[in-house]
Design an enzyme around this catalytic site. Structure first.
Site, PDB file in Angstrom:
ATOM      1  N   ASP A   1      23.625 -11.068   5.223  1.00  0.00           N
ATOM      2  CA  ASP A   1      23.767 -12.141   4.128  1.00  0.00           C
ATOM      3  C   ASP A   1      25.400 -12.123   3.655  1.00  0.00           C
ATOM      4  OD1 ASP A   1      23.290 -13.480   1.492  1.00  0.00           O
ATOM      5  OD2 ASP A   1      24.059 -11.484   0.842  1.00  0.00           O
TER       6      ASP A   1
ATOM      7  N   MET B   1       0.792  -1.147   0.048  1.00  0.00           N
ATOM      8  CA  MET B   1       0.084   0.077   0.188  1.00  0.00           C
ATOM      9  C   MET B   1       0.915   1.355  -0.095  1.00  0.00           C
ATOM     10  SD  MET B   1      -2.744  -1.296  -0.414  1.00  0.00           S
ATOM     11  CE  MET B   1      -3.351  -2.668  -0.329  1.00  0.00           C
ATOM     12  N   CYS B   2       2.203   1.281  -0.234  1.00  0.00           N
ATOM     13  CA  CYS B   2       2.989   2.396  -0.337  1.00  0.00           C
ATOM     14  C   CYS B   2       2.974   3.073  -1.788  1.00  0.00           C
ATOM     15  CB  CYS B   2       4.573   2.062  -0.048  1.00  0.00           C
ATOM     16  SG  CYS B   2       4.732   1.751   1.800  1.00  0.00           S
ATOM     17  N   HIS B   3       2.889   4.496  -1.587  1.00  0.00           N
ATOM     18  CA  HIS B   3       3.028   4.832  -2.875  1.00  0.00           C
ATOM     19  C   HIS B   3       4.310   5.072  -3.549  1.00  0.00           C
ATOM     20  CE1 HIS B   3      -0.671   6.445  -1.008  1.00  0.00           C
ATOM     21  NE2 HIS B   3      -1.252   6.697  -2.192  1.00  0.00           N
TER      22      HIS B   3
ATOM     23  N   MET C   1       8.076   4.519   5.809  1.00  0.00           N
ATOM     24  CA  MET C   1       8.396   3.261   5.313  1.00  0.00           C
ATOM     25  C   MET C   1       9.482   3.064   4.300  1.00  0.00           C
ATOM     26  SD  MET C   1       6.095   1.522   6.517  1.00  0.00           S
ATOM     27  CE  MET C   1       6.754   0.075   6.124  1.00  0.00           C
ATOM     28  N   GLU C   2      10.029   4.217   3.392  1.00  0.00           N
ATOM     29  CA  GLU C   2      11.091   4.043   2.994  1.00  0.00           C
ATOM     30  C   GLU C   2      12.598   3.959   3.756  1.00  0.00           C
ATOM     31  OE1 GLU C   2       8.049   5.004   0.112  1.00  0.00           O
ATOM     32  OE2 GLU C   2       8.672   5.898   2.172  1.00  0.00           O
TER      33      GLU C   2
END
Length: 170
Positions: free
Chosen positions: A130, A75-77, A115-116
């Site tokens: 990793d 739902m992120c733009h 969110m970014e």
């Protein structure tokens, strides 16, 4: 659905319409950390990891992740980011070393970049894991959290680190 904007009248997921929101400068900073053995820290510092320069690769991965957030968080733009900055800070303890990661993201737009920033910090930590897992599969990632954000109709936010025993996460 009681304050959740990502649900429509039927209770189904929707991407929020931001077309009426004003374009303002918005920033966000998020942090994560990787707890590791001293041996891993020493090999990172001496550039003795077979996969390459761990922090340089993690930094690029974090920047790429910020730019791709809308592709992995449904739902992120999609946003045009003005800048992404990743910084690293080491905390050396007796039994372990902690790599603190801070991701700062900026845009001028109609929605925030929390969110970014969170995605960026998370992917940095995952990349370190990793690249170093051959030496220490027991590394621990986290905590990961939003440190602060500015701009937007909901105003600014700054986490009080003492509330959560996170003083050393700055």
């Amino acid at each position: 659905m009681n304050g959740f904007s990502h649900f429509n009248e039927q209770g189904r997921a929707q991407m929020v319409d931001i077309s009426e929101k004003s374009s303002t400068v918005r920033t966000a900073a998020a942090v994560s950390s990787v707890h590791m053995k001293n041996e891993v820290y020493e090999k990172i510092q001496s550039h003795d990891i077979g996969k390459g320069d761990v922090l340089a690769v993690a930094q690029v991965a974090g920047i790429m992740a910020a730019k791709q957030t809308s592709n992995i968080i449904p739902m992120c733009h999609p946003l045009s980011l003005s800048g992404v900055d990743i910084s690293f800070d080491w905390k050396i303890k007796e039994a372990e070393v902690i790599l603190h990661i801070k991701a700062q993201v900026k845009t001028k737009g109609s929605t925030g970049v929390e969110m970014e920033a969170l995605t960026s910090a998370s992917v940095c930590a995952l990349t370190v894991y990793d690249m170093c897992k051959a030496l220490d599969k027991g590394m621990v990632i986290g905590p990961t959290f939003l440190l602060e954000k500015t701009g937007g109709k909901n105003g600014d936010f700054k986490r009080e680190l003492s509330e959560y025993n996170l003083e050393d996460q700055k």
